[in-house]
Scaffold this motif. Structure first.
Motif, PDB file in Angstrom:
ATOM      1  N   ILE A  69       0.838  -1.221   0.116  1.00 55.70           N
ATOM      2  CA  ILE A  69      -0.011   0.033  -0.016  1.00 55.70           C
ATOM      3  C   ILE A  69       0.818   1.264   0.076  1.00 55.70           C
ATOM      4  O   ILE A  69       0.547   2.251  -0.738  1.00 55.70           O
ATOM      5  CB  ILE A  69      -1.073   0.028   1.126  1.00 55.70           C
ATOM      6  CG1 ILE A  69      -2.051  -1.231   1.041  1.00 55.70           C
ATOM      7  CG2 ILE A  69      -1.520   1.492   1.486  1.00 55.70           C
ATOM      8  CD1 ILE A  69      -2.784  -1.360   2.109  1.00 55.70           C
ATOM      9  N   LYS A  70       1.967   1.231   0.876  1.00 54.29           N
ATOM     10  CA  LYS A  70       2.797   2.461   0.818  1.00 54.29           C
ATOM     11  C   LYS A  70       3.381   2.615  -0.599  1.00 54.29           C
ATOM     12  O   LYS A  70       3.671   3.781  -1.151  1.00 54.29           O
ATOM     13  CB  LYS A  70       4.220   2.026   1.633  1.00 54.29           C
ATOM     14  CG  LYS A  70       4.761   3.380   2.086  1.00 54.29           C
ATOM     15  CD  LYS A  70       5.993   3.026   3.112  1.00 54.29           C
ATOM     16  CE  LYS A  70       6.981   3.958   3.214  1.00 54.29           C
ATOM     17  NZ  LYS A  70       7.824   3.799   4.139  1.00 54.29           N
ATOM     18  N   ARG A  71       3.796   1.430  -1.470  1.00 57.41           N
ATOM     19  CA  ARG A  71       4.297   1.685  -2.830  1.00 57.41           C
ATOM     20  C   ARG A  71       3.326   2.241  -3.708  1.00 57.41           C
ATOM     21  O   ARG A  71       3.625   2.948  -4.506  1.00 57.41           O
ATOM     22  CB  ARG A  71       5.114   0.379  -2.938  1.00 57.41           C
ATOM     23  CG  ARG A  71       5.531   0.269  -4.510  1.00 57.41           C
ATOM     24  CD  ARG A  71       6.731   1.089  -4.470  1.00 57.41           C
ATOM     25  NE  ARG A  71       7.488   0.824  -5.672  1.00 57.41           N
ATOM     26  CZ  ARG A  71       8.489   1.688  -6.133  1.00 57.41           C
ATOM     27  NH1 ARG A  71       8.579   2.960  -5.884  1.00 57.41           N
ATOM     28  NH2 ARG A  71       8.817   1.142  -7.565  1.00 57.41           N
ATOM     29  N   GLU A  72       2.358   1.626  -3.588  1.00 57.92           N
ATOM     30  CA  GLU A  72       1.110   2.350  -4.260  1.00 57.92           C
ATOM     31  C   GLU A  72       0.952   3.549  -4.411  1.00 57.92           C
ATOM     32  O   GLU A  72       0.577   4.503  -5.258  1.00 57.92           O
ATOM     33  CB  GLU A  72      -0.090   1.504  -4.083  1.00 57.92           C
ATOM     34  CG  GLU A  72      -1.345   2.006  -4.988  1.00 57.92           C
ATOM     35  CD  GLU A  72      -2.676   1.672  -4.283  1.00 57.92           C
ATOM     36  OE1 GLU A  72      -3.916   1.688  -5.073  1.00 57.92           O
ATOM     37  OE2 GLU A  72      -2.896   1.372  -2.948  1.00 57.92           O
ATOM     38  N   LYS A  73       0.838   4.044  -2.992  1.00 64.01           N
ATOM     39  CA  LYS A  73       0.481   5.671  -2.810  1.00 64.01           C
ATOM     40  C   LYS A  73       1.728   6.273  -3.089  1.00 64.01           C
ATOM     41  O   LYS A  73       1.624   7.291  -3.788  1.00 64.01           O
ATOM     42  CB  LYS A  73       0.489   5.853  -1.325  1.00 64.01           C
ATOM     43  CG  LYS A  73      -1.022   5.290  -0.912  1.00 64.01           C
ATOM     44  CD  LYS A  73      -0.988   5.597   0.607  1.00 64.01           C
ATOM     45  CE  LYS A  73      -2.519   5.035   1.159  1.00 64.01           C
ATOM     46  NZ  LYS A  73      -2.563   5.060   2.389  1.00 64.01           N
ATOM     47  N   GLU A  74       3.066   5.667  -2.996  1.00 63.60           N
ATOM     48  CA  GLU A  74       4.221   6.452  -3.600  1.00 63.60           C
ATOM     49  C   GLU A  74       4.120   6.712  -5.015  1.00 63.60           C
ATOM     50  O   GLU A  74       4.290   7.909  -5.637  1.00 63.60           O
ATOM     51  CB  GLU A  74       5.578   5.725  -3.355  1.00 63.60           C
ATOM     52  CG  GLU A  74       6.852   6.228  -3.752  1.00 63.60           C
ATOM     53  CD  GLU A  74       7.873   5.512  -3.605  1.00 63.60           C
ATOM     54  OE1 GLU A  74       9.155   5.822  -3.526  1.00 63.60           O
ATOM     55  OE2 GLU A  74       7.776   4.112  -3.381  1.00 63.60           O
ATOM     56  N   ILE A  75       3.920   5.671  -5.877  1.00 61.50           N
ATOM     57  CA  ILE A  75       3.782   5.484  -7.480  1.00 61.50           C
ATOM     58  C   ILE A  75       2.822   6.553  -7.647  1.00 61.50           C
ATOM     59  O   ILE A  75       2.708   7.327  -8.687  1.00 61.50           O
ATOM     60  CB  ILE A  75       3.449   4.084  -7.961  1.00 61.50           C
ATOM     61  CG1 ILE A  75       4.814   3.532  -7.715  1.00 61.50           C
ATOM     62  CG2 ILE A  75       3.308   4.210  -9.497  1.00 61.50           C
ATOM     63  CD1 ILE A  75       4.801   1.877  -8.104  1.00 61.50           C
TER      64      ILE A  75
END
Length: 101
Positions: A69-75
């Motif tokens: 989820i953190k990576r999705e938000k980052e992208i």
């Protein structure tokens, strides 16, 4: 409480046929999620249905949902140019990967 064991979570990017729109999402079952993007509810107002984003061009695998989820938000926070760079290094020709999942 976290469950113990191996779990798969995917951050993925979809595009439309002309590759002009990008959609970033996260799921624990990429194959099923692609099916639902390609077969939305009849009266769905989903972004992917509206912009016809059904084509997988990028994905990453994670074993922890919080990290995914953190990576999705980052992208999602990135510029189009930065997303294009990420996709191009993973999938040089921007081929549709739906059939490889």
């Amino acid at each position: 409480m976290k469950t113990i064991g191996n779990h798969n979570y995917y951050v993925y990017i979809l595009t439309n046929k002309t590759k002009t729109v990008l959609y970033t999402g996260v799921t624990n079952n990429l194959k099923d999620r692609l099916y639902f993007h390609n077969n939305p509810e009849p009266f769905s107002k989903a972004f992917t249905k509206k912009y016809r984003c059904f084509y997988l061009i990028y994905h990453e695998l994670f074993f922890d949902v919080e990290t995914a989820i953190k990576r999705e938000k980052e992208i999602k926070g990135w510029s189009r140019k930065k997303k294009e760079y990420l996709i191009s290094h993973f999938n040089v020709e921007w081929e549709f990967l739906n059939e490889t999942i």
